[in-house]
Design a protein around this motif. Structure first.
Motif: not given
Length: 253
Positions: A142, A146, A176-177, A182, A209, A211
């Motif tokens: 992660m 980020r 998680p990323s 994704r 996924r 955002r």
């Protein structure tokens, strides 16, 4: 309480996109040009100032090639030169070319390990003179993703990270990323042409996924020589139509 109509939700998303970030500048996006996909993406396409991750559904060469060409098609439609950071020399330039990515646009960098891949990607994103930065890793925690997202923000260089399979039974997207989107890509059977030859390759595309939006699955025809995807043509009808590119076959990457 009444449920808002789809038109109201779309208008609200447009307003939020217009004021996102510093409150004055709208984020630039790279649409796929396929209405069925762009309408389901929260930003109407892929944000240029962001990190997007792609993984093959399986560890076999067919799915790996499909994921690689999916990224190549995105890069082909971006502006300017492309930095592609690799761990191994297995990219097939003619295959990338058939997906719209001309050899003269690509700068290759070979890294010793995943850490160096991520460092070179971050340096490329901060340069601001590239249209896309692509990297291939087996592991990226992660904090590393980020850093890539932060390096991309404020610019016009899209970051594409190919998550390779560390083990055959492992899911590259399990960790998680910070990526904005994704994707999981798999090869799918093509429909033979009437003359009996192989039809345009197809991919099973899954947005795992995103955002600000929902995941979805769709079946698409693979990138043509301009980097554009297309909805599958109806059987027996291979004519061009809006959002549907010419049926050409693609070489594997």
């Amino acid at each position: 309480m009444p449920v808002p109509s789809p038109a109201t939700i779309a208008e609200l998303r447009e307003t939020l996109r217009a004021i996102e970030g510093d409150g004055h500048r709208r984020r630039e996006t790279l649409p796929f040009g396929v209405a069925d996909m762009d309408s389901r993406l929260a930003d109407g396409g892929l944000r240029l100032d962001g990190l997007h991750e792609v993984a093959a559904k399986g560890a076999d060469m067919c799915d790996d090639s499909a994921a690689t060409l999916f990224m190549a098609g995105i890069a082909a439609r971006a502006w300017g030169p492309i930095l592609w950071v690799v761990r191994r020399r297995d990219l097939f330039a003619p295959g990338l070319y058939q997906a719209g990515l001309s050899p003269e646009r690509v700068l290759y960098a070979e890294a010793r390990d995943d850490a160096e891949v991520l460092a070179l990607m971050e340096e490329g994103l901060r340069h601001r003179g590239l249209g896309a930065v692509i990297g291939e890793v087996k592991r990226a925690a992660m904090p590393a993703t980020r850093r890539l997202q932060l390096a991309a923000e404020g610019g016009r260089t899209i970051a594409l990270l190919l998550r390779r399979h560390a083990r055959e039974d492992a899911d590259p997207l399990a960790l998680p990323s910070a990526a904005l989107t994704r994707w999981r890509i798999a090869s799918a059977p093509s429909v033979p042409l009437r003359c009996g030859s192989m039809g345009r390759p197809r991919w099973a595309v899954s947005l795992v996924r995103q955002r600000g939006g929902d995941p979805f699955d769709t079946l698409l025809e693979a990138c043509d020589d301009t980097g554009r995807l297309a909805l599958p043509a109806a059987l027996g009808d291979r004519s061009r139509a809006p959002g549907r590119a010419s049926p050409r076959t693609n070489a594997a990457a």
